[in-house]
Write a protein that holds these residues in place. Structure first.
Motif, PDB file in Angstrom:
ATOM      1  N   UNK A   1       0.831  -1.221   0.000  1.00 23.33           N
ATOM      2  CA  UNK A   1       0.000   0.000   0.000  1.00 23.33           C
ATOM      3  C   UNK A   1       0.856   1.257   0.000  1.00 23.33           C
ATOM      4  N   UNK A   2       1.818   1.330   0.942  1.00 22.64           N
ATOM      5  CA  UNK A   2       2.578   2.563   1.118  1.00 22.64           C
ATOM      6  C   UNK A   2       3.748   2.667   0.143  1.00 22.64           C
ATOM      7  N   UNK A   3       4.308   1.537  -0.268  1.00 22.66           N
ATOM      8  CA  UNK A   3       5.445   1.577  -1.179  1.00 22.66           C
ATOM      9  C   UNK A   3       5.070   1.488  -2.643  1.00 22.66           C
ATOM     10  N   UNK A   4       3.952   0.787  -2.941  1.00 22.57           N
ATOM     11  CA  UNK A   4       3.555   0.573  -4.337  1.00 22.57           C
ATOM     12  C   UNK A   4       2.243   1.256  -4.706  1.00 22.57           C
ATOM     13  N   UNK A   5       1.473   1.706  -3.696  1.00 23.21           N
ATOM     14  CA  UNK A   5       0.194   2.344  -3.976  1.00 23.21           C
ATOM     15  C   UNK A   5      -0.874   1.379  -4.455  1.00 23.21           C
ATOM     16  N   UNK A   6      -0.774   0.110  -4.063  1.00 24.32           N
ATOM     17  CA  UNK A   6      -1.720  -0.919  -4.502  1.00 24.32           C
ATOM     18  C   UNK A   6      -2.456  -1.516  -3.303  1.00 24.32           C
ATOM     19  N   UNK A   7      -3.624  -2.095  -3.571  1.00 26.47           N
ATOM     20  CA  UNK A   7      -4.447  -2.717  -2.538  1.00 26.47           C
ATOM     21  C   UNK A   7      -4.226  -4.222  -2.579  1.00 26.47           C
ATOM     22  N   UNK A   8      -3.313  -4.717  -1.760  1.00 21.61           N
ATOM     23  CA  UNK A   8      -2.966  -6.134  -1.765  1.00 21.61           C
ATOM     24  C   UNK A   8      -4.146  -6.996  -1.330  1.00 21.61           C
ATOM     25  N   UNK A   9      -4.924  -6.507  -0.365  1.00 19.59           N
ATOM     26  CA  UNK A   9      -6.061  -7.286   0.122  1.00 19.59           C
ATOM     27  C   UNK A   9      -7.058  -7.546  -0.996  1.00 19.59           C
ATOM     28  N   UNK A  10      -7.405  -6.511  -1.747  1.00 20.40           N
ATOM     29  CA  UNK A  10      -8.360  -6.661  -2.842  1.00 20.40           C
ATOM     30  C   UNK A  10      -7.818  -7.601  -3.919  1.00 20.40           C
ATOM     31  N   UNK A  11      -6.539  -7.483  -4.231  1.00 19.38           N
ATOM     32  CA  UNK A  11      -5.942  -8.351  -5.249  1.00 19.38           C
ATOM     33  C   UNK A  11      -5.951  -9.805  -4.805  1.00 19.38           C
ATOM     34  N   UNK A  12      -5.635 -10.044  -3.531  1.00 20.47           N
ATOM     35  CA  UNK A  12      -5.623 -11.407  -3.024  1.00 20.47           C
ATOM     36  C   UNK A  12      -7.025 -12.005  -3.027  1.00 20.47           C
ATOM     37  N   UNK A  13      -8.024 -11.219  -2.644  1.00 20.11           N
ATOM     38  CA  UNK A  13      -9.399 -11.727  -2.645  1.00 20.11           C
ATOM     39  C   UNK A  13      -9.840 -12.092  -4.053  1.00 20.11           C
ATOM     40  N   UNK A  14      -9.522 -11.290  -5.052  1.00 22.65           N
ATOM     41  CA  UNK A  14      -9.849 -11.624  -6.442  1.00 22.65           C
ATOM     42  C   UNK A  14      -9.196 -12.943  -6.839  1.00 22.65           C
ATOM     43  N   UNK A  15      -7.955 -13.104  -6.452  1.00 20.99           N
ATOM     44  CA  UNK A  15      -7.215 -14.346  -6.734  1.00 20.99           C
ATOM     45  C   UNK A  15      -7.901 -15.537  -6.087  1.00 20.99           C
ATOM     46  N   UNK A  16      -8.305 -15.380  -4.833  1.00 25.24           N
ATOM     47  CA  UNK A  16      -8.946 -16.469  -4.097  1.00 25.24           C
ATOM     48  C   UNK A  16     -10.305 -16.808  -4.698  1.00 25.24           C
ATOM     49  N   UNK A  17     -11.109 -15.794  -4.999  1.00 30.97           N
ATOM     50  CA  UNK A  17     -12.446 -16.041  -5.536  1.00 30.97           C
ATOM     51  C   UNK A  17     -12.388 -16.790  -6.869  1.00 30.97           C
ATOM     52  N   UNK A  18     -11.407 -16.476  -7.676  1.00 30.56           N
ATOM     53  CA  UNK A  18     -11.282 -17.159  -8.964  1.00 30.56           C
ATOM     54  C   UNK A  18     -11.006 -18.644  -8.770  1.00 30.56           C
ATOM     55  N   UNK A  19     -10.301 -18.988  -7.714  1.00 31.31           N
ATOM     56  CA  UNK A  19      -9.931 -20.375  -7.483  1.00 31.31           C
ATOM     57  C   UNK A  19     -10.986 -21.128  -6.678  1.00 31.31           C
ATOM     58  N   UNK A  20     -11.660 -20.441  -5.777  1.00 30.78           N
ATOM     59  CA  UNK A  20     -12.738 -21.086  -5.033  1.00 30.78           C
ATOM     60  C   UNK A  20     -13.903 -21.427  -5.948  1.00 30.78           C
ATOM     61  N   UNK A  21     -14.145 -20.549  -6.918  1.00 23.12           N
ATOM     62  CA  UNK A  21     -15.289 -20.739  -7.821  1.00 23.12           C
ATOM     63  C   UNK A  21     -14.966 -21.678  -8.972  1.00 23.12           C
ATOM     64  N   UNK A  22     -13.687 -22.008  -9.161  1.00 24.58           N
ATOM     65  CA  UNK A  22     -13.308 -22.849 -10.309  1.00 24.58           C
ATOM     66  C   UNK A  22     -13.819 -24.276 -10.162  1.00 24.58           C
TER      67      UNK A  22
END
Length: 294
Positions: free
Chosen positions: A273-294
């Motif tokens: 968040x502070x070094x890259x300006x990205x939302x790691x939590x949101x990215x990880x959840x998207x990653x997880x949802x794609x695999x849980x739903x597969x």
């Protein structure tokens, strides 16, 4: 279609845990923060219970933090989660992958086997051998096998007359001594972030004041950093053997080239968040949802 129910294993009230639970809730409408200290494994009924909820009935679990403090006890918590995985719950990252990173020595052995460059390192229970290592290294960092954010680490100058006593004091608490040569980090080291094995970004941890390490726990600050392709490939090679869903590889740029200190079992949300300006939590959840739903 019913939204998947995904729990977050972490420390209630901690920023990264709550941020991840918020991200899960925003996508699914379900929120459950799981404190492993409140979990009961009932082998007779085949249930893994947290406040009356059987975790084996969830669609997925994300491990953000397994304990506030690392210790061998943490391995038992991971074994309990491995039971849920055996019952069909998808877990991110898998308990078996995390198990290999909680113990600093287990991580180091895997990195050495993959021929990843690291600081000169010795592991011993022999105090005389430990003193010899400190003298040969000039200055050595004595590290507990179970710790995060440099907690419990001790810097010992091999030529210091008090070195034998300081080594004895460290060994009394940590009989297996993990000893690394202190490297000149030029005031910073790097966190190179991967999601599902794919490169995300890199941030720097910049030390403040006269502390010898760069950790945020010791006052360090996050900053942006743009690595070259060779550095990214080194970090990719370091994290590959562990098969983690989200991780940060700790890398330092030294006079002898880049070296890897460790691979994080859970990765750093705040650094992203502070070094890259990205939302790691949101990215990880998207990653997880794609695999849980597969």
């Amino acid at each position: 279609m019913t939204e998947p129910r995904i729990g977050v294993v972490g420390i209630p009230g901690k920023w990264s845990t709550e941020a991840l639970a918020d991200a899960v809730e925003a996508k699914t409408g379900f929120r459950l923060v799981i404190d492993m200290g409140r979990v009961t494994l009932d082998l007779a009924s085949g249930a893994l219970l947290h406040d009356g909820i059987d975790l084996c009935q969830l669609d997925g679990l994300i491990i953000k933090k397994i304990s506030e403090i690392y210790s061998p006890h943490v391995l038992d918590r991971l074994e309990m989660l491995r039971f849920a995985e055996a019952r069909g719950v998808k877990i991110f990252s898998r308990p078996e992958s995390v198990l290999r990173l909680i113990d600093r020595l287990a991580c180091t052995v895997s990195l050495a086997a993959a021929e990843v460059p690291m600081p000169a390192t010795r592991i011993t229970e022999d105090r005389d051998a430990a003193l010899q290592a400190a003298r040969e290294f000039g200055a050595a960092v004595f590290k507990p096998l179970y710790s995060t954010k440099a907690r419990g680490m001790t810097l010992i100058d091999g030529d210091d007359p008090t070195a034998p006593d300081r080594i004895a004091a460290f060994a009394a608490e940590h009989p297996v001594m993990y000893i690394q040569q202190k490297m000149d980090l030029s005031g910073q080291d790097l966190g190179i972030v991967f999601l599902g094995g794919a490169y995300v970004c890199t941030y720097a941890r910049v030390k403040q004041g006269d502390t010898w390490n760069t950790t945020i726990h010791s006052g360090g600050k996050y900053a942006p950093f743009e690595p070259d392709d060779a550095l990214i490939e080194l970090a990719r090679r370091a994290q590959a053997p562990f098969g983690l869903d989200f991780t940060t590889v700790d890398v330092a740029l030294t006079q002898i080239g880049p070296i890897v200190f460790e691979v994080s079992a859970f990765g750093g949300f705040r650094g992203v968040k502070e070094g890259c300006g990205l939302d790691a939590a949101a990215m990880l959840v998207e990653h997880v949802l794609a695999r849980v739903s597969a």
